[in-house]
Scaffold this motif. Structure first.
Motif, PDB file in Angstrom:
ATOM      1  N   LEU A 334      32.896  50.761  37.123  1.00  0.00           N
ATOM      2  CA  LEU A 334      32.369  49.650  36.121  1.00  0.00           C
ATOM      3  C   LEU A 334      33.705  48.821  35.250  1.00  0.00           C
ATOM      4  O   LEU A 334      33.505  47.724  35.274  1.00  0.00           O
ATOM      5  N   GLY A 335      34.605  49.687  34.927  1.00  0.00           N
ATOM      6  CA  GLY A 335      35.551  49.052  34.101  1.00  0.00           C
ATOM      7  C   GLY A 335      36.268  47.898  35.245  1.00  0.00           C
ATOM      8  O   GLY A 335      36.595  46.851  34.638  1.00  0.00           O
ATOM      9  N   ALA A 336      36.485  48.379  36.331  1.00  0.00           N
ATOM     10  CA  ALA A 336      36.966  47.208  37.440  1.00  0.00           C
ATOM     11  C   ALA A 336      36.065  46.200  37.713  1.00  0.00           C
ATOM     12  O   ALA A 336      36.649  45.109  37.756  1.00  0.00           O
ATOM     13  N   GLN A 337      34.804  46.282  37.605  1.00  0.00           N
ATOM     14  CA  GLN A 337      33.899  45.216  37.819  1.00  0.00           C
ATOM     15  C   GLN A 337      33.970  44.418  36.684  1.00  0.00           C
ATOM     16  O   GLN A 337      33.764  43.223  36.943  1.00  0.00           O
ATOM     17  N   PHE A 338      33.859  44.799  35.283  1.00  0.00           N
ATOM     18  CA  PHE A 338      34.223  43.919  34.300  1.00  0.00           C
ATOM     19  C   PHE A 338      35.319  43.210  34.396  1.00  0.00           C
ATOM     20  O   PHE A 338      35.060  41.730  34.346  1.00  0.00           O
ATOM     21  N   LEU A 339      36.440  43.573  34.847  1.00  0.00           N
ATOM     22  CA  LEU A 339      37.644  43.041  34.684  1.00  0.00           C
ATOM     23  C   LEU A 339      37.625  41.730  36.041  1.00  0.00           C
ATOM     24  O   LEU A 339      37.842  40.631  35.717  1.00  0.00           O
ATOM     25  N   ALA A 340      37.173  42.289  37.273  1.00  0.00           N
ATOM     26  CA  ALA A 340      37.260  41.478  38.447  1.00  0.00           C
ATOM     27  C   ALA A 340      36.200  40.341  38.145  1.00  0.00           C
ATOM     28  O   ALA A 340      36.639  39.282  38.555  1.00  0.00           O
ATOM     29  N   TRP A 341      35.124  40.574  37.612  1.00  0.00           N
ATOM     30  CA  TRP A 341      34.072  39.449  37.456  1.00  0.00           C
ATOM     31  C   TRP A 341      34.652  38.572  36.310  1.00  0.00           C
ATOM     32  O   TRP A 341      34.577  37.094  36.784  1.00  0.00           O
ATOM     33  N   GLU A 342      35.264  38.751  35.249  1.00  0.00           N
ATOM     34  CA  GLU A 342      35.748  37.803  34.495  1.00  0.00           C
ATOM     35  C   GLU A 342      36.956  37.314  35.123  1.00  0.00           C
ATOM     36  O   GLU A 342      36.764  35.867  34.978  1.00  0.00           O
ATOM     37  N   TYR A 343      37.913  37.724  35.837  1.00  0.00           N
ATOM     38  CA  TYR A 343      38.980  37.033  36.565  1.00  0.00           C
ATOM     39  C   TYR A 343      38.424  35.931  37.413  1.00  0.00           C
ATOM     40  O   TYR A 343      38.607  34.922  37.740  1.00  0.00           O
ATOM     41  N   ALA A 344      37.332  36.323  38.397  1.00  0.00           N
ATOM     42  CA  ALA A 344      36.606  35.594  39.309  1.00  0.00           C
ATOM     43  C   ALA A 344      35.955  34.288  38.724  1.00  0.00           C
ATOM     44  O   ALA A 344      35.936  33.359  39.145  1.00  0.00           O
ATOM     45  N   THR A 345      35.347  34.720  37.592  1.00  0.00           N
ATOM     46  CA  THR A 345      34.768  33.693  36.914  1.00  0.00           C
ATOM     47  C   THR A 345      35.546  32.353  36.424  1.00  0.00           C
ATOM     48  O   THR A 345      35.530  31.236  36.572  1.00  0.00           O
ATOM     49  N   ALA A 346      37.028  33.026  36.067  1.00  0.00           N
ATOM     50  CA  ALA A 346      37.874  32.148  35.619  1.00  0.00           C
ATOM     51  C   ALA A 346      38.471  31.043  36.754  1.00  0.00           C
ATOM     52  O   ALA A 346      38.778  29.876  36.735  1.00  0.00           O
ATOM     53  N   ILE A 347      38.411  32.138  38.051  1.00  0.00           N
ATOM     54  CA  ILE A 347      38.954  31.097  39.188  1.00  0.00           C
ATOM     55  C   ILE A 347      37.777  30.310  39.776  1.00  0.00           C
ATOM     56  O   ILE A 347      38.182  29.008  39.936  1.00  0.00           O
ATOM     57  N   ALA A 348      36.533  30.827  39.558  1.00  0.00           N
ATOM     58  CA  ALA A 348      35.558  29.789  40.062  1.00  0.00           C
ATOM     59  C   ALA A 348      35.588  28.620  39.074  1.00  0.00           C
ATOM     60  O   ALA A 348      35.136  27.444  39.867  1.00  0.00           O
ATOM     61  N   GLY A 349      35.729  28.856  37.844  1.00  0.00           N
ATOM     62  CA  GLY A 349      35.726  27.364  37.033  1.00  0.00           C
ATOM     63  C   GLY A 349      36.906  26.452  37.384  1.00  0.00           C
ATOM     64  O   GLY A 349      36.718  25.348  37.544  1.00  0.00           O
ATOM     65  N   ARG A 350      37.891  26.834  37.715  1.00  0.00           N
ATOM     66  CA  ARG A 350      38.863  26.183  38.291  1.00  0.00           C
ATOM     67  C   ARG A 350      38.593  25.391  39.683  1.00  0.00           C
ATOM     68  O   ARG A 350      38.909  24.023  39.797  1.00  0.00           O
ATOM     69  N   LEU A 351      38.010  26.157  40.544  1.00  0.00           N
ATOM     70  CA  LEU A 351      37.502  25.448  41.742  1.00  0.00           C
ATOM     71  C   LEU A 351      36.425  24.531  41.405  1.00  0.00           C
ATOM     72  O   LEU A 351      36.500  23.389  42.306  1.00  0.00           O
ATOM     73  N   LEU A 352      35.730  24.772  40.571  1.00  0.00           N
ATOM     74  CA  LEU A 352      34.586  23.943  40.245  1.00  0.00           C
ATOM     75  C   LEU A 352      34.819  22.446  39.261  1.00  0.00           C
ATOM     76  O   LEU A 352      34.156  21.689  39.224  1.00  0.00           O
TER      77      LEU A 352
END
Length: 547
Positions: A334-352
């Protein structure tokens, strides 16, 4: 290798992300481009310029989540002492009053780690009354609000203060506050002597899972907060890398697959889909774009499919993740999933091409609610006259909504109104516990249409998909459900009770949708049990809608 059989994988720090099919090709290309531009290292170091000059100022004070796996450890000694003192005093029940980022992550943490935590993210009087009536003499209330002015959380605090006082309990001995430095709630807590934990102000609410907002209520409920931070810290080392970076691959899949919806099947960690829903929808749903998370009941549920507008994503703590039609599998603690999804969302924002840290349309419905309450005074709220009444269901409609003479016909018209690559959002302003079967409407409606169907409890979803509904693509059709309450619950110090606030929130959001000419229908149940049974029968009568 054909596109259909292509697979991209990345593993680090106990987390694995696997992307297959056409999504794998798009994600691989995006990862290569991001790595060539130095984006992973720049993001890991907190570069606020990654989302363009217009977003830089806000990003500069919203990237503190990157340091939480280390920084939040400062909370642990005090949390451990307070938890031990509570246990010694026989205080073994924790109630959390919070909305959005202040409630969703704690709910996931507690459910996943087997801790009891009562979450209040509602204005339904029956649900709040039940929380105050349950083991009050053994209860600690955590009042959690980043802004310190969240109307729902302020109402919960007022109700519990009165309940404690009426029971002869000093509220200062039972209330713990989590908020940002300098907020109105921080000032009130200092005046009244409430134990206070101040959160990092450079962390936005939906990125706050590993901050005081996520850790304080769950540590008091008995969760090992250090273990959660250890899981995140193990992944953090990979975030600057251009390869073997699972969070980067996940963000590339979300932002580059060319699909504006992600169907989420996440049986474990428990409730993770609801947390992801807020993070991704509120972060990306703006400027007419975004990725709409669709939380489904499992990989075999209606809506979990590989479609031109939908990316199926499955999550689990331990592999292999449930598969089905999943094009993206995320496996890890769970702890890794939280951090991964936050990072992934920031990356997706840049791509979008959007700012993943603002939420420009969230305030609108709040302002509408406040204006409705002020204009109405002590008189009736402007609910409008129903188009028709069928049994225990009163039907109201926006200007753009379809018209029909009966409930089943209206639902068919609503499904027909969903555009190509559009979606239907069900928004239930009801008791999330007492009216829980209402959530079963989602799969029934999804089975009757080729479009995606989301389900949200109001007003909880206003802090989540509410941003996407108004700021994302103009492709939504909306079904709002409200109901009479058997008994209101007074909010001390306010001229209205919870039932009145709940209806005002529904009407305020309905007005925001109507002003955008979104097709929206409100079904008001004059009798909850009878009205829900009517609605279930009407949904069951629907035939498939050709698209």
């Amino acid at each position: 290798m054909s596109t259909e059989n292509r697979v991209e994988e990345a593993r680090a720090g106990g987390l694995a992300v696997r992307v297959r099919g056409a999504a794998a090709e798009a994600a691989a290309e995006a990862v290569a481009a991001l790595a060539a531009d130095g984006v992973p290292a720049a993001l890991a170091s907190g570069d606020s310029t990654l989302w363009g000059p217009d977003a830089a100022d806000l990003a500069a004070v919203r990237l503190g989540w990157l340091g939480l796996p280390r920084g939040s450890r400062e909370l642990l000694p005090e949390l451990s002492r307070l938890a031990a003192a509570n246990r010694a005093a026989g205080l073994d029940r924790v109630v959390l009053a919070g909305m959005g980022g202040s409630s969703l992550a704690p709910e996931v943490i507690a459910a996943t780690r087997g801790a009891e935590l009562t979450v209040l993210d509602t204005t339904d009087p029956a649900q709040v009354r039940a929380a105050t009536a349950d083991r009050l003499h053994r209860t600690v209330l955590v009042v959690s609000s980043k802004s310190g002015g969240t109307v729902e959380t302020d109402s919960h605090r007022r109700v519990f203060e009165k309940a404690f006082a009426d029971a002869g309990i000093d509220p200062a001995e039972r209330i713990v506050v989590v908020t940002d430095p300098g907020s109105p709630l921080a000032e009130l807590a200092a005046e009244r002597g409430y134990r206070t934990f101040l959160a990092d102000p450079d962390v936005g609410g939906r990125y706050s899972a590993l901050s005081a907002f996520g850790l304080v209520p769950t540590a008091l409920a008995g969760v090992d907060a250090a273990a959660l931070l250890d899981e995140a810290a193990a992944l953090a080392e990979s975030l600057s890398a251009g390869k073997d970076n699972p969070a980067l691959l996940l963000g590339a899949a979300l932002g580059a697959a060319g699909r504006d919806k992600a169907a989420l099947a996440a049986p474990t960690p428990v409730g993770l889909g609801d947390w992801i829903e807020q993070l991704v929808a509120e972060s990306t749903g703006k400027q007419g774009t975004g990725v709409l998370p669709v939380v489904v009941e499992g990989v075999n549920a209606p809506g979990f499919r590989d479609a031109p507008d939908t990316l199926p994503v499955s999550c689990s703590e331990a592999g292999p993740a449930p598969d089905g039609d999943a094009l993206v599998q995320v496996t890890g603690p769970l702890g890794a999933q939280f951090l991964a999804w936050e990072y992934a969302t920031a990356i997706a924002g840049r791509l979008l091409g959007i700012d993943p840290f603002d939420q420009p349309n969230v305030q609108e419905s709040k302002d509408n609610t406040k204006a409705l309450l002020e204009r109405a005074g002590t008189g009736p709220l402007p609910a409008g006259e129903p188009l028709f009444t069928e049994g225990a269901v009163q039907v109201h409609a926006s200007g753009a909504a379809p018209r029909a003479g009966d409930l089943a016909g209206l639902l068919r018209g609503l499904l027909d109104a969903v555009p190509e690559r559009g979606y239907l959002a069900v928004m239930a302003y009801l008791d999330r516990l007492g009216d829980a079967p209402t959530a079963g409407l989602r799969p029934g409606l999804a089975a009757a249409t080729g479009a995606q169907v989301t389900f949200g409890w109001g007003p909880r979803f206003l802090h989540s998909t509410g941003q996407y509904h108004k700021g994302g693509p103009a492709a939504g059709v909306f079904l709002q459900i409200t109901a009479d309450s058997a008994e209101d619950l007074e909010i001390p110090g306010r001229p209205y009770g919870l039932a009145r606030l709940q209806l005002a929130q529904a009407l305020g959001d309905f007005g925001a949708l109507d002003s955008r000419e979104r097709p929206a229908v409100r079904l008001h149940l004059t009798d909850r049990a009878a009205g829900l049974e009517q609605l279930r029968r009407a949904v069951g009568s629907l035939e498939g809608v050709s698209r």
